[in-house]
Design an enzyme around this catalytic site. Structure first.
Site, PDB file in Angstrom:
ATOM      1  N   HIS A  68       0.828  -1.205   0.000  1.00 59.75           N
ATOM      2  CA  HIS A  68       0.000   0.000   0.000  1.00 59.75           C
ATOM      3  C   HIS A  68       0.868   1.263   0.000  1.00 59.75           C
ATOM      4  CE1 HIS A  68      -2.156   3.126   2.452  1.00 59.75           C
ATOM      5  NE2 HIS A  68      -3.056   2.934   1.507  1.00 59.75           N
ATOM      6  N   GLU A  71       2.228   1.856  -3.383  1.00 61.44           N
ATOM      7  CA  GLU A  71       1.169   2.415  -4.231  1.00 61.44           C
ATOM      8  C   GLU A  71       1.120   3.948  -4.083  1.00 61.44           C
ATOM      9  OE1 GLU A  71      -2.812   3.935  -3.350  1.00 61.44           O
ATOM     10  OE2 GLU A  71      -3.000   1.809  -2.821  1.00 61.44           O
ATOM     11  N   HIS A  72       1.127   4.427  -2.844  1.00 62.25           N
ATOM     12  CA  HIS A  72       1.126   5.883  -2.627  1.00 62.25           C
ATOM     13  C   HIS A  72       2.335   6.545  -3.294  1.00 62.25           C
ATOM     14  CE1 HIS A  72      -1.812   7.111   0.734  1.00 62.25           C
ATOM     15  NE2 HIS A  72      -2.176   5.894   0.369  1.00 62.25           N
ATOM     16  N   GLU A 143      -4.693   7.990   7.317  1.00 63.33           N
ATOM     17  CA  GLU A 143      -5.549   7.003   6.646  1.00 63.33           C
ATOM     18  C   GLU A 143      -5.828   5.842   7.604  1.00 63.33           C
ATOM     19  OE1 GLU A 143      -3.918   5.588   2.943  1.00 63.33           O
ATOM     20  OE2 GLU A 143      -5.732   4.459   2.434  1.00 63.33           O
TER      21      GLU A 143
END
Lengths: 430, 427
Positions: A68, A71-72, A143
């Protein structure tokens, strides 16, 4: 050289080509749609946290949440922020990471080719600096905090934590504030090198586009990059024992009433392909018969106020794991648990009738057809199933190939006591 | 896409047909219009749940569900929504178009008949709805009202709006309140319903691969109920002055704090300047390239989400961000600075262009979603401003920098709402 997958009932076809060094590209032409939607996926998700690094032979365990995080960070390179490049073309781009894959996407109307080029470029151009990696931690921390307050998310991961002793599927996709503090640019590069080779990726384009042009564009883009071929990725998953980690996990949150999820860990795992698809659809059908809105059990529970119309039962089937989750908000989690387990026992005794079987097959056929309005649904599912060795277009055929005995066997075998766990959210007082 | 065909049927239903062969489905929306008012909203939002419990033909929820499944998983759902100070009670019927079903060619008629039955022939007991159904649905509805708090983002936005519009109908929660709910019984709800059917303006939208003439005939034949004189619903009142800024803070035991700012814009979808406001909102907080995302998230790493959005029929704008409680002051300063920069005209040509082309993209893709096509038609009808995509794009393209700076003057902070966790700063 193109392969074509056609579905006559859907009146849709997918054109498909494998482009060197091994990228699978799928195009579904949709006449009349304004939107052109493209996804570029890596077969790399939150569960891929233990593997052999490409080119090094080194076995590595990475911090939770790294897929993740990567991905950012791919949205930034030497020239700055990738969002800006899409923004100039009026296009929204985005990405998501789940347990098994990472998907980058955009949705355009005009300028499809330019947008597609940006997508292909930025996903193939990693650029991580110490500074940018540190800066991202504050954003991802928020998040994670947001999800900590989300009751649906918490009950889900608590259930997976109860069901799985070893398998990393029970860990939050974004990791924890602690685990991401250990992520640095070196580990991101190692993951990138291992999992972002074209042969571990796939592209799906849907909209009013010309398939051959899409293929040519991909081939030209990849051709410039001098890829060498890559062997099979060695992913290491722990052996998940039959036993549960916990029978029950309870957490308190600020909610208006309790929530209860009942889960069943699948013990029949370790394969993909059509066999997996059959197992998935058979289980979905069983759940629909036993817990669906036309079932006796559902309606009794509803009338007693033990469930509301958000009550749901679903099954997830991946190569390495599978589980059923049943539940929703309830006034009384203990009573709901008793009623659900008694309902399952009853259903196992009665079995599913030929009439119920046909009835629910018909409903599932309709549901599948309806979902084909959404370009996003088509693209996401097609690639997710592709990575499991399944052609999603075969849904209706596989559904038709099921037998009454298949679903009754599933009903008898999947819902045991030894593979059953509960997750409960209770309202926090004060 | 060609704009819809509109017909007023003999019983006063406004029929809107949107023929298109793009979709696999036919979507039907039956929309009752009401004035958004405290003494009415609880009944309105309870009604759809009671009507979905059964009809004379399918007298239990289970039988109704079974019948819908038999129609290839046709879905009948209902809910309430608000646009400005108008409440909509909406029944949705979503079904596969039967050209995809080899053994079926009357699916729309069959599904419409179920909808008609739910509306016209509810299960009765004496002078009221079946008492058991009403009692059970009251319990369910109470949970819906109380359940707002479960989603902290939606809760904080709703709370900001409620505080901001305390003295206006817009501040009314669409699901009503528990006190009022307890006073309702099966008879009172039924007599409310009789009047509701008679006087509420009704729209029926159908989108899919259908022929308008055939649909007209089908609806005339199937969907009949007694209608009286339609009530007239007043226009939403738009306040332009906000007075002194209200600061509201609330504490909950949560991990992430929520900061919501409510502004008055004075402009709605009906105004010529609406597109300038749309551009304003886009530059400020509608996209990843916008000021809020760039400054609150990308530069300061304070939030994962930070955006602004419009309440286009009430002349409001909301800014929302999820932050660490102790960073309240810093975040508020950064947000107010962005709004100030908008007023000063401190935004680049690139921000302007990116927003214009981004909005263009959004308008175009609305045509790919049956529900959004209907929603746009409803916006247009409500504002007496029905325009096709081409016209909307023209109006968008005509907006200048000067327009955006001019309307920025109208945007006034009204309420700052802060939902904080325990370790947070005081607001």
């Amino acid at each position: 050289m193109n392969k074509i997958v056609e579905n006559t009932l859907l009146k849709e076809k997918i054109v498909w080509r494998r482009i060197e060094p091994g990228l699978e590209v799928f195009v579904l032409p949709k006449k009349g749609y304004k939107k052109k939607y493209a996804t570029y996926s890596a077969n790399f998700g939150s569960i891929d946290s233990h593997f052999v690094v490409e080119g090094e032979g080194e076995e590595l365990i990475v911090p939770d949440g790294v897929a993740h995080f990567l991905e950012h960070k791919l949205f930034e390179d030497e020239e700055g922020n990738v969002f800006d490049r899409f923004a100039k073309l009026g296009v929204s781009s985005n990405a998501f990471t789940n347990f098994t894959n990472t998907t980058y996407l955009f949705s355009s109307t005009d300028h499809f080719e330019q947008c597609f080029e940006i997508l292909l470029d930025f996903v193939q151009n990693p650029y991580f600096t110490e500074e940018s990696v540190e800066k991202e931690k504050g954003i991802i921390e928020q998040e994670i905090r947001m999800y900590e307050d989300n009751p649906g998310w918490r009950i889900f991961f608590n259930l997976l934590t109860a069901l799985y002793k070893e398998h990393p599927v029970h860990k939050d996709i974004a990791g924890t504030v602690e685990s991401i503090s250990h992520i640095d640019k070196e580990v991101l590069y190692k993951c990138y090198r291992t999992f972002y080779h074209p042969s571990n990726m796939a592209v799906f384009v849907v909209g009013d586009v010309d398939a051959d042009k899409v293929f040519e564009q991909v081939a030209a883009n990849l051709g410039r990059r001098n890829y060498s071929s890559q062997g099979e990725i060695k992913r290491i998953y722990p052996k998940e024992p039959r036993e549960l980690a916990n029978e029950k996990i309870v957490q308190e949150l600020v909610v208006s009433q309790p929530i209860m999820n009942l889960g069943f860990k699948d013990l029949d795992v370790g394969y993909g392909g059509e066999k997996l698809f059959q197992r998935e659809l058979a289980t979905a059908l069983v759940l629909d018969v036993v817990f669906g809105s036309s079932s006796k059990l559902y309606n009794e529970l509803y009338e007693e106020g033990l469930i509301d119309d958000e009550f749901d039962a679903g099954y997830v089937a991946e190569k390495e794991y599978g589980h059923t989750i049943i539940g929703g908000e309830t006034a009384d989690p203990e009573k709901l648990f008793e009623r659900l387990t008694a309902g399952i026992k009853q259903a196992q005794q009665n079995g599913i009738s030929a009439e119920q079987f046909e009835h629910h097959r018909r409903k599932m056929t309709g549901d599948f057809l309806k979902s084909f309005n959404s370009l996003e649904f088509i693209a996401h599912n097609f690639l997710a199933y592709h990575f499991k060795g399944i052609n999603f277009f075969n849904y209706l055929d596989v559904l038709q190939s099921l037998t009454l005995e298949d679903v009754n066997q599933r009903l008898r075998e999947h819902f045991g006591e030894e593979n059953r766990a509960r997750s409960i959210i209770m309202p926090k007082i004060g | 896409m060609t704009i819809f065909k509109q017909t007023r049927l003999s019983n006063g239903i406004n029929l809107f047909v949107h023929p298109t062969d793009k979709f696999k489905t036919v979507l039907v929306q039956l929309i009752f219009h009401r004035q958004l008012a405290e003494d009415d909203v609880t009944e309105c939002s309870l009604l759809p749940a009671v009507l979905q419990r059964g009809s004379n033909s399918y007298p239990t929820r289970q039988q109704l569900a079974h019948k819908l499944e038999e129609l290839y998983g046709s879905e009948l759902t209902a809910d309430v929504s608000k646009k400005g100070e108008r409440l909509f009670v909406v029944f949705n019927l979503n079904l596969v178009h039967d050209q995809y079903l080899p053994d079926e060619n009357e699916l729309l008629r069959k599904a419409m008949t179920i909808l008609k039955d739910a509306i016209n022939n509810p299960v009765m007991e004496g002078e009221g709805f079946k008492a058991e159904y009403v009692a059970q649905e009251k319990e369910q509805h109470e949970k819906v009202i109380k359940g707002l708090i479960n989603d902290k983002i939606a809760y904080s936005v709703e709370r900001c709006l409620q505080e901001m519009c305390k003295d206006e109908p817009f501040g009314v929660f669409k699901y009503g309140d528990v006190e009022k709910l307890r006073q309702i019984d099966n008879k009172s709800l039924y007599s409310f319903y009789r009047n509701f059917l008679e006087v509420s303006p009704v729209d029926l939208h159908i989108i899919g691969d259908v022929e308008p003439e055939k649909v007209n005939a089908l609806v005339e034949e199937v969907l009949q109920f007694d209608r009286g004189d339609e009530m007239s619903i007043p226009d939403t009142v738009i306040k332009t002055e906000s007075g002194e800024v209200k600061y509201i803070s609330e504490k909950l035991d949560v991990n992430q704090s929520k900061l919501v700012l409510g502004y008055r814009t004075g402009l709605t979808y009906a105004d010529d300047d609406y597109f300038a406001l749309l551009m304003y909102n886009g530059i400020l907080g509608g996209f990843p390239h916008s000021k809020l995302f760039q400054n609150v998230r990308e530069k300061a790493s304070l939030a994962y989400y930070a955006y602004s959005r419009l309440e286009k029929h009430k002349g409001l704008m909301l800014i929302s961000a999820g932050i660490e409680g102790k960073q309240y002051k810093q975040t508020l300063e950064i947000i107010e600075k962005q709004v100030e920069d908008m007023r000063e005209g401190d935004f680049g040509q690139e921000e302007f262009n990116n927003t214009q082309i981004g909005l263009r993209n959004q308008f175009l893709v609305e045509e790919d979603s049956p529900a959004l096509v209907i929603n746009r038609a409803l916006d247009g009808m409500l504002s007496r401003r029905v325009e096709d995509t081409g016209k909307l794009l023209e109006r968008l393209a005509a907006v200048t920098r000067e327009d955006v700076i001019r309307i920025a003057e109208n945007v006034k902070l009204d309420t700052v709402y802060f939902l904080s966790n325990k370790g947070a700063e005081q607001a």
